[in-house]
Design a protein around this motif. Sequence first.
Motif, PDB file in Angstrom:
ATOM      1  N   ARG A   1       5.111 -13.132   5.602  1.00 24.85           N
ATOM      2  CA  ARG A   1       3.389 -12.731   5.768  1.00 24.85           C
ATOM      3  C   ARG A   1       2.677 -12.087   4.362  1.00 24.85           C
ATOM      4  O   ARG A   1       1.417 -11.747   4.023  1.00 24.85           O
ATOM      5  CB  ARG A   1       3.410 -11.028   6.833  1.00 24.85           C
ATOM      6  CG  ARG A   1       3.224 -12.055   8.139  1.00 24.85           C
ATOM      7  CD  ARG A   1       3.336 -10.663   9.243  1.00 24.85           C
ATOM      8  NE  ARG A   1       5.415 -10.218   9.160  1.00 24.85           N
ATOM      9  CZ  ARG A   1       5.642  -8.907   8.486  1.00 24.85           C
ATOM     10  NH1 ARG A   1       4.711  -8.436   9.571  1.00 24.85           N
ATOM     11  NH2 ARG A   1       6.681  -8.783   8.069  1.00 24.85           N
ATOM     12  N   ILE A   2       3.484 -12.346   3.087  1.00 22.11           N
ATOM     13  CA  ILE A   2       3.190 -11.796   2.307  1.00 22.11           C
ATOM     14  C   ILE A   2       2.377 -12.958   1.411  1.00 22.11           C
ATOM     15  O   ILE A   2       3.185 -13.696   1.077  1.00 22.11           O
ATOM     16  CB  ILE A   2       3.925 -11.386   0.942  1.00 22.11           C
ATOM     17  CG1 ILE A   2       4.931 -10.058   1.897  1.00 22.11           C
ATOM     18  CG2 ILE A   2       3.915 -11.130  -0.234  1.00 22.11           C
ATOM     19  CD1 ILE A   2       6.224  -9.576   1.765  1.00 22.11           C
ATOM     20  N   GLY A   3       1.197 -12.813   0.070  1.00 22.16           N
ATOM     21  CA  GLY A   3       0.299 -14.200  -0.166  1.00 22.16           C
ATOM     22  C   GLY A   3       0.786 -13.106  -2.054  1.00 22.16           C
ATOM     23  O   GLY A   3       1.517 -13.271  -2.401  1.00 22.16           O
ATOM     24  N   ILE A   4      -0.221 -14.021  -2.677  1.00 20.71           N
ATOM     25  CA  ILE A   4      -0.303 -13.952  -4.234  1.00 20.71           C
ATOM     26  C   ILE A   4      -0.155 -12.447  -4.437  1.00 20.71           C
ATOM     27  O   ILE A   4       0.226 -11.613  -5.198  1.00 20.71           O
ATOM     28  CB  ILE A   4      -1.040 -14.889  -4.934  1.00 20.71           C
ATOM     29  CG1 ILE A   4      -0.457 -16.355  -4.507  1.00 20.71           C
ATOM     30  CG2 ILE A   4      -0.246 -14.544  -6.665  1.00 20.71           C
ATOM     31  CD1 ILE A   4      -1.043 -17.927  -5.386  1.00 20.71           C
ATOM     32  N   LYS A   5      -1.713 -11.583  -3.999  1.00 17.10           N
ATOM     33  CA  LYS A   5      -1.838 -10.156  -4.449  1.00 17.10           C
ATOM     34  C   LYS A   5      -2.204  -9.930  -3.911  1.00 17.10           C
ATOM     35  O   LYS A   5      -2.275  -9.449  -2.495  1.00 17.10           O
ATOM     36  CB  LYS A   5      -3.443 -10.520  -4.985  1.00 17.10           C
ATOM     37  CG  LYS A   5      -3.745 -11.645  -5.715  1.00 17.10           C
ATOM     38  CD  LYS A   5      -5.600 -12.055  -5.383  1.00 17.10           C
ATOM     39  CE  LYS A   5      -6.352 -10.781  -6.306  1.00 17.10           C
ATOM     40  NZ  LYS A   5      -7.822 -10.863  -5.806  1.00 17.10           N
ATOM     41  N   VAL A   6      -1.068  -8.716  -3.770  1.00 19.44           N
ATOM     42  CA  VAL A   6       0.218  -7.822  -3.187  1.00 19.44           C
ATOM     43  C   VAL A   6       0.066  -6.502  -3.765  1.00 19.44           C
ATOM     44  O   VAL A   6      -0.546  -6.067  -4.967  1.00 19.44           O
ATOM     45  CB  VAL A   6       1.288  -8.839  -2.836  1.00 19.44           C
ATOM     46  CG1 VAL A   6       2.111  -7.433  -2.021  1.00 19.44           C
ATOM     47  CG2 VAL A   6       1.935  -9.430  -2.714  1.00 19.44           C
ATOM     48  N   ASP A   7      -0.044  -5.297  -3.126  1.00 23.46           N
ATOM     49  CA  ASP A   7      -0.074  -4.108  -3.096  1.00 23.46           C
ATOM     50  C   ASP A   7       0.141  -3.590  -2.010  1.00 23.46           C
ATOM     51  O   ASP A   7       0.410  -3.836  -0.533  1.00 23.46           O
ATOM     52  CB  ASP A   7      -2.247  -3.964  -3.190  1.00 23.46           C
ATOM     53  CG  ASP A   7      -2.322  -2.825  -4.366  1.00 23.46           C
ATOM     54  OD1 ASP A   7      -1.197  -1.724  -4.683  1.00 23.46           O
ATOM     55  OD2 ASP A   7      -2.921  -2.333  -4.419  1.00 23.46           O
ATOM     56  N   VAL A   8       0.336  -2.090  -2.074  1.00 22.68           N
ATOM     57  CA  VAL A   8       0.714  -0.977  -0.995  1.00 22.68           C
ATOM     58  C   VAL A   8      -0.013  -0.175  -1.077  1.00 22.68           C
ATOM     59  O   VAL A   8      -1.167  -0.114  -1.788  1.00 22.68           O
ATOM     60  CB  VAL A   8       1.964  -0.367  -1.375  1.00 22.68           C
ATOM     61  CG1 VAL A   8       3.238  -1.456  -2.222  1.00 22.68           C
ATOM     62  CG2 VAL A   8       2.200   0.429  -2.618  1.00 22.68           C
ATOM     63  N   TYR A   9      -0.383   0.978   0.248  1.00 24.58           N
ATOM     64  CA  TYR A   9      -0.901   1.204   0.511  1.00 24.58           C
ATOM     65  C   TYR A   9      -0.228   3.109   0.681  1.00 24.58           C
ATOM     66  O   TYR A   9       0.093   3.105   2.067  1.00 24.58           O
ATOM     67  CB  TYR A   9      -2.798   1.072   1.590  1.00 24.58           C
ATOM     68  CG  TYR A   9      -3.348   2.124   1.429  1.00 24.58           C
ATOM     69  CD1 TYR A   9      -4.151   2.139   1.011  1.00 24.58           C
ATOM     70  CD2 TYR A   9      -2.843   3.089   2.340  1.00 24.58           C
ATOM     71  CE1 TYR A   9      -5.393   2.706   0.827  1.00 24.58           C
ATOM     72  CE2 TYR A   9      -4.217   3.884   3.002  1.00 24.58           C
ATOM     73  CZ  TYR A   9      -5.391   3.778   1.712  1.00 24.58           C
ATOM     74  OH  TYR A   9      -6.714   4.914   2.154  1.00 24.58           O
ATOM     75  N   GLU A  10      -0.880   3.670   0.203  1.00 28.51           N
ATOM     76  CA  GLU A  10      -0.320   4.718   0.327  1.00 28.51           C
ATOM     77  C   GLU A  10      -0.515   5.517   1.110  1.00 28.51           C
ATOM     78  O   GLU A  10      -1.480   5.740   1.574  1.00 28.51           O
ATOM     79  CB  GLU A  10       0.020   5.627  -0.966  1.00 28.51           C
ATOM     80  CG  GLU A  10       0.757   7.077  -1.039  1.00 28.51           C
ATOM     81  CD  GLU A  10       1.256   8.005  -2.016  1.00 28.51           C
ATOM     82  OE1 GLU A  10       1.351   9.138  -2.152  1.00 28.51           O
ATOM     83  OE2 GLU A  10       0.742   7.408  -2.964  1.00 28.51           O
TER      84      GLU A  10
END
Length: 532
Positions: free
Chosen positions: A180-189
């Motif tokens: 479910r993970i694409g190329i542009k990934v980030d986390v949200y705290e």
Amino acid sequence: MKILAVIPARAGSKGIPNKNIRIISGHPLIYYSIKNALASEFITDIIISTDSSEVKIIANQMGVDVRWRDQALCGDEVTLDAVVADAVIGDCWDYIITMQPTSPTLRVSTLDAAIKYTIDNDLDTVISAINAPHLSWTEKEGRKVPNYTERLNRQYLPPCYMETGAFMISKASAVTPATRIGIKVDVYEVPEDESQDVDTFEDLCSVAATLDRQKVAIYVNGNNKRGIGHIYRALELADEFYVKPDIYYDINQTDSKIFGKTTHKLLPVNGIAELFDKCKQNDYTIFINDILTTSIDYMIGLRSVLPHAKVINFEDDGEGIIKADLVFNALFYENEYPQVYTGEKYYISGKTFMFYNPIHINDMVKRVFISFGGADPQNYSDRLLGMISQSEYKDYEFIVVLGRAKNNVDVLMEFNKFSNIEVHYDVPNMPELMSSCDIAITSRGRTGYELAILGIPSISMAQNQREEKHGFVCNENGFTYIGLNPADEIIESNLKMYLSMSRETRMQFQNKLLSHDLRGGRKRVMNLIRGL
């Protein structure tokens, strides 16, 4: 824009049987993720992926669609990627959000902020995480080695984001049976209290505590006329809750300096109208009044703005007590109502006093403790200092403590010029000073109880007519009570009697003082409050 929330909830949890349908804080565990999805301003569709008939019933009752999961997708080794992909039928959604039911403390405001963050930044995948930097170690070539080059306090360590199970937001194009993970990934705290995942029974306990967490407010006032024992008690009570209470005080009645050095949340209000307005904005579960007498009108007004809160009053002999859920009057003994608990059994001792044993009764009296609470409106301290500064008392040592609300402190501090007199102001080590003395002179409030805990024979006098009604500090309980505003000759004659009193008589006084369980009052009060 169409956004689908997929909530995976299989039946076969082994660590915690029936985990997803266990009742936590009045609702099944899965209820909280469904509720957040329904409340989200961005999510347009919801699907529950399950093989549990109970979960299906809950979902249907909440108006949510169910995707019945094939048994091939229910094994422990099956990843959520495959489960989510199976639930996504068609290609009509822009984003797919995986929301696990094991994260019930997540708030919808956090979820929506994360969705907006993902859309605004055109990200392929955003994963909920908590920033939890710690000094950590790993293993290389059979040896334990640190993951850091320099030992630093936690706040100075670089960020270390740990995933939580709260949500994974993915563009629909990134969702396949394998990822479910694409190329542009980030986390949200997410905030710490929203990061809890239920994997163990200990997690269940922690989550239940968070969901059932009280929201507490205390309204307290103190000044030179009223005294500041209410302030001390309010701060002690605030420490008993597992949350940080909002402590309100009226700026027309209370100087914030009276609270001393505290990190509790102090909130000034300008009158009852502003207090009630603040209460309307907060959904308090517990509201504590420590303001002396309450009226019916005040209590009705408070109930109108906090209809669901439990209201507890302290040292209240007004007619408003009939509208309270609990009333504690440790200083009074009259009790007409079942919700009113009176007497010394409900006295809340300062924490530090719990660590001191009763004093040893010496053969002779050498040191005398003198204190009349935080305000001393009768100026008993002034009168006693005038007496003990006479030469006939030069062979005795006197410890005099002035409180935060005492007037003319600078003048009284000048008595330190006498070698046998120590005058202290707003001391943090009250039990230490008390325990160094053989007898005491005090008023009829909080300080009398503190002296009784330490078994110190004491002379007492009332500050006002209200204190005359305080029942514990009396002759029957081991004090020598000499009334309201006694003449100097009465004060001095009793002081001389105590200075010459035999060890045996002082021991009799001490035994009476110690016959009351004042140390257990805090526990009794909090047990009753928690039982509401």
